[in-house]
Scaffold this active site. Sequence first.
Site, PDB file in Angstrom:
ATOM      1  N   ARG A   1     -27.306  36.158 -74.333  1.00 31.08           N
ATOM      2  CA  ARG A   1     -27.727  37.590 -74.072  1.00 31.08           C
ATOM      3  C   ARG A   1     -27.012  38.500 -75.072  1.00 31.08           C
ATOM      4  O   ARG A   1     -26.595  38.176 -76.103  1.00 31.08           O
ATOM      5  CB  ARG A   1     -27.328  37.842 -72.509  1.00 31.08           C
ATOM      6  CG  ARG A   1     -25.788  37.739 -72.437  1.00 31.08           C
ATOM      7  CD  ARG A   1     -25.596  38.105 -70.828  1.00 31.08           C
ATOM      8  NE  ARG A   1     -23.952  38.122 -70.608  1.00 31.08           N
ATOM      9  CZ  ARG A   1     -23.310  37.612 -69.572  1.00 31.08           C
ATOM     10  NH1 ARG A   1     -24.306  36.916 -68.874  1.00 31.08           N
ATOM     11  NH2 ARG A   1     -22.226  37.444 -69.578  1.00 31.08           N
ATOM     12  N   ASP A   2     -27.247  39.874 -74.609  1.00 24.67           N
ATOM     13  CA  ASP A   2     -26.566  40.953 -75.703  1.00 24.67           C
ATOM     14  C   ASP A   2     -25.102  40.828 -75.454  1.00 24.67           C
ATOM     15  O   ASP A   2     -24.764  42.035 -75.126  1.00 24.67           O
ATOM     16  CB  ASP A   2     -27.602  42.027 -75.530  1.00 24.67           C
ATOM     17  CG  ASP A   2     -27.279  42.516 -74.170  1.00 24.67           C
ATOM     18  OD1 ASP A   2     -26.991  41.436 -73.058  1.00 24.67           O
ATOM     19  OD2 ASP A   2     -27.556  43.778 -73.697  1.00 24.67           O
ATOM     20  N   GLU A   3     -24.447  39.653 -75.556  1.00 26.89           N
ATOM     21  CA  GLU A   3     -23.176  39.729 -75.468  1.00 26.89           C
ATOM     22  C   GLU A   3     -22.548  39.012 -76.608  1.00 26.89           C
ATOM     23  O   GLU A   3     -22.433  39.381 -77.745  1.00 26.89           O
ATOM     24  CB  GLU A   3     -22.634  39.328 -74.210  1.00 26.89           C
ATOM     25  CG  GLU A   3     -21.194  39.676 -73.737  1.00 26.89           C
ATOM     26  CD  GLU A   3     -21.126  40.076 -72.352  1.00 26.89           C
ATOM     27  OE1 GLU A   3     -19.911  40.754 -71.991  1.00 26.89           O
ATOM     28  OE2 GLU A   3     -21.744  39.802 -71.419  1.00 26.89           O
TER      29      GLU A   3
ATOM     30  N   TRP B   1      -6.595  37.628 -69.385  1.00 26.07           N
ATOM     31  CA  TRP B   1      -7.440  37.652 -70.975  1.00 26.07           C
ATOM     32  C   TRP B   1      -6.392  37.882 -71.791  1.00 26.07           C
ATOM     33  O   TRP B   1      -6.427  37.181 -72.815  1.00 26.07           O
ATOM     34  CB  TRP B   1      -8.407  38.995 -70.565  1.00 26.07           C
ATOM     35  CG  TRP B   1      -9.849  38.629 -69.877  1.00 26.07           C
ATOM     36  CD1 TRP B   1     -10.970  38.421 -70.709  1.00 26.07           C
ATOM     37  CD2 TRP B   1     -10.182  37.921 -68.712  1.00 26.07           C
ATOM     38  NE1 TRP B   1     -12.139  37.952 -69.794  1.00 26.07           N
ATOM     39  CE2 TRP B   1     -11.378  37.543 -68.617  1.00 26.07           C
ATOM     40  CE3 TRP B   1      -9.532  37.751 -67.593  1.00 26.07           C
ATOM     41  CZ2 TRP B   1     -12.084  37.320 -67.406  1.00 26.07           C
ATOM     42  CZ3 TRP B   1      -9.868  37.205 -66.333  1.00 26.07           C
ATOM     43  CH2 TRP B   1     -11.377  36.914 -66.239  1.00 26.07           C
TER      44      TRP B   1
ATOM     45  N   GLU C   1     -22.254  30.064 -66.281  1.00 27.46           N
ATOM     46  CA  GLU C   1     -21.295  31.206 -65.917  1.00 27.46           C
ATOM     47  C   GLU C   1     -21.020  31.236 -64.427  1.00 27.46           C
ATOM     48  O   GLU C   1     -19.811  31.320 -64.323  1.00 27.46           O
ATOM     49  CB  GLU C   1     -21.875  32.411 -66.215  1.00 27.46           C
ATOM     50  CG  GLU C   1     -21.093  33.659 -66.186  1.00 27.46           C
ATOM     51  CD  GLU C   1     -21.646  34.985 -66.893  1.00 27.46           C
ATOM     52  OE1 GLU C   1     -23.108  34.995 -66.863  1.00 27.46           O
ATOM     53  OE2 GLU C   1     -20.987  35.760 -67.034  1.00 27.46           O
TER      54      GLU C   1
ATOM     55  N   HIS D   1     -21.955  29.063 -70.488  1.00 29.00           N
ATOM     56  CA  HIS D   1     -20.465  29.727 -70.492  1.00 29.00           C
ATOM     57  C   HIS D   1     -19.615  28.556 -70.481  1.00 29.00           C
ATOM     58  O   HIS D   1     -19.670  27.795 -69.466  1.00 29.00           O
ATOM     59  CB  HIS D   1     -20.009  30.465 -69.506  1.00 29.00           C
ATOM     60  CG  HIS D   1     -20.268  32.008 -69.675  1.00 29.00           C
ATOM     61  ND1 HIS D   1     -21.393  32.602 -70.126  1.00 29.00           N
ATOM     62  CD2 HIS D   1     -19.111  32.986 -69.556  1.00 29.00           C
ATOM     63  CE1 HIS D   1     -21.025  33.897 -70.188  1.00 29.00           C
ATOM     64  NE2 HIS D   1     -19.812  34.337 -69.865  1.00 29.00           N
TER      65      HIS D   1
HETATM   66  C1  BGC Z   1     -18.269  37.830 -70.143  1.00 30.21           C
HETATM   67  C2  BGC Z   1     -17.225  36.919 -69.534  1.00 30.21           C
HETATM   68  C3  BGC Z   1     -16.018  37.462 -69.772  1.00 30.21           C
HETATM   69  C4  BGC Z   1     -16.303  38.974 -68.745  1.00 30.21           C
HETATM   70  C5  BGC Z   1     -15.166  39.759 -68.398  1.00 30.21           C
HETATM   71  C6  BGC Z   1     -18.725  39.079 -69.406  1.00 30.21           C
HETATM   72  O1  BGC Z   1     -19.439  39.604 -69.515  1.00 30.21           O
HETATM   73  O2  BGC Z   1     -19.605  37.105 -70.290  1.00 30.21           O
HETATM   74  O3  BGC Z   1     -17.366  35.522 -69.830  1.00 30.21           O
HETATM   75  O4  BGC Z   1     -15.011  37.133 -69.613  1.00 30.21           O
HETATM   76  O5  BGC Z   1     -17.301  39.454 -69.056  1.00 30.21           O
HETATM   77  O6  BGC Z   1     -14.841  39.813 -67.418  1.00 30.21           O
END
Ligand code: BGC
Length: 746
Positions: free
Chosen positions: A338-340, A400, A626, A647
């Site tokens: 996706r756009d990530e 994180w 995910e 994921h």
């Molecule tokens: C990502 C995750 C990431 C999260 C933050 C998402 O959009 O795909 O894997 O850790 O945002 O909570």
Amino acid sequence: MKNQNWIRAEGFGESDCPVFFKKIFIKSKLKRATVLASAVGIYELYINGKKASDAYFAPGWTSYHNRIQYQSYDVAELLREGENEISIIAAPGWAVGYLGRGNTNHMFFDHISVTAAITVEYVDGNLDRYVTDKSWRVGSGEIVCSEFYHGEQQILGKPLELKGFAVEDTAPDTTLIPDEGCPVKEQERVTAVKLIITPKGERVIDFGQNLAGFTEIRIKGTKGDRVVISHAEVLDRKGNFYTKNLELARNVNVYVLSGEEDILKPHFSFQGYRYIRLDEYPFDEVDLSAFTSVAIYSEMQRTGDFICGNAKLNKLYGNTLWGQRSNFIDIPTDCPQRDERTGWTGDVQVFCRTSAINYDVDRFMRKWLRDVIIEQRSDGAVTSVVPGVSNRGERISTAWGDVCTVAPWELYLAYGDEDILRECFPMMVKWVNYMRKQGEEEYLWLGGDHYGDWLASDAILCPEVREGATQTDLIASAFFAYSTSILIKVGKILGEDMREYEDLYDNIKKTFRKFFIKDGLPTLYPKYDAFSTTRPVKGLTQTAITLVLRFGLYDGEEERQGLVDKLVSMIEENGGKMSSGFVGTPHILHALSENGRVDKAYDLLLCEENPSWLFSVNHGATTIWEHWDSIGDDGRFWNDNKNSFNHYAYGSVFDWVFGCALGINVSPKGAGYRKIIITPHPDKRLGFAAGSILTRQGRLRVRWTYEGDRIRYEIRIPKGTEATVRLDDGISRVCTTGNYCFEIEV
Ligand code: BGC
């Protein structure tokens, strides 16, 4: 790279791919010829039409405002005496292209630019040097435009259309550094499994494997014919091609055929997919043998292997490997479709141990960790996405940011090199000091904007909330303790005086216990966290107990027993299932097995109902999802957005499979598998389990097999490794290099 000479092209659209080229003259016999090159954007270098390397996406993805890599190419073989053409094709890539949700482009710089220096050394001692300058020409070639998210457009056989001369550009305000990553290359090739005509009447090809890469098509059509393909990870409930979860990423490749034999594949884009749809295709018949799905990812040595008597678990391991391959494309990312596709720090934090079992990730991770160091804020905060992307990951979140302590420690355990600790130590200190300053209480991390136990199923009361039920004050304070404990270990290895941090750890633990432990069990801090207005939070959750056990925040045997008993009863009350998310799940099996409940850990591992690892396997997953229920029992999707089928985070369960089921553990006294402890925990339900890791000492193997009323253990210890082997008979054996076989009655 000294004396950089940057050039750019004028008159190109934002996603267009300019070709920079120059003729050079080779006068006599060559001794050596080298090109140093880099780009703002991504580029490929060609000499006389031949690509100088089989790597994709140079110069790679770094914290561009601070450093951009350059590559060095030995091109003597590609040059000939007389006239030669050197060309560079460039595309927006990460630096200039669309990146981050919300479909923003020009993330780092607003235009593509390139630099190259060619040094030609002749046998007779003469030397010629060429650099990119305004004598280079610019044209538009077969690759018309390209974006990572949106795909690529090519007109095959299109002659280079001259657009004039390059313009000298100011050098980007950054530092050029030699390439320190692992080149992204073509890896596995997957053949098409079947052609599907969907209920909507669309022609769809299934490759049987979700991956990151592209479809290569071999085709001879009529000049001007078009091939347009869309990509999808899954089909919907009705069997139709489904792209909504790709969100704003279009993932469409467009090719106009030359009329000759064409090989279609993108150069500057990749897709995360299992299925392609033939949106335009010139033939009625589809010859599946013309289609190959090619995985691309950073070149790393495969090190881990696992197989057991449970086919579903084996499939889960395969899915974990594919999750890693799909998301180790120059940097560790969350997802490839996706756009990530960005460097989410929490995902690597949980997966780094497993990643270092599967592959040798030393070089790959070090490059990325250097960007984590560089991008650490001056107050010590570590952002949630590295390299930073303007509209993503600015939240500073526990679990994180802790990647900055956890990942270097895991690399040290796996490869035994203290340098990584030395390099990361100042970052760890700053991160711990940052946590110390958060909230009103020095020894807790209260408040803040955390992701919490991301995607845990216990947030069910509010389905729109993704942060899970566990109070984030509790998670953040537990991780504060955990990171501090890692910092202390690291400091001691480096010979630092860690007394201040030992006191800090004691105080964190004391304060944590004062506010978060009541009658021996985790409880709510008497203050709601940042999300209290939008969601109910809890102190007593499976994740909370898990963290208390794993991070040693309990006191005494009795309390420990009470915690594990409660964890087990909460799992049972939940129908024998987990309720944890990104934060608790990587630890929950360890929390059980380290505290006498290996049986329960196996129950969770082998559970097949949602939420569980094998639920996705039962629903046809070929990668790690995910969400536990990205596709639910009724075949419905979790949601149309934020629903990735690739994921790797939950693949972290394999650090338990290797660490507990096979029992392979590195002793911090002999990092790099020089000293290991082998304590396998067989379970009859698997029948047998076998795994190996190619360590720096050589291949290490453990296998156990149930044979009637006996368990047979076969262990191979590589040279230079000292293993303490503890089996169920309670005897501790010290084994050095060699093959060992033990049999024990069940
Ligand atoms: C990502 C995750 C990431 C999260 C933050 C998402 O959009 O795909 O894997 O850790 O945002 O909570």
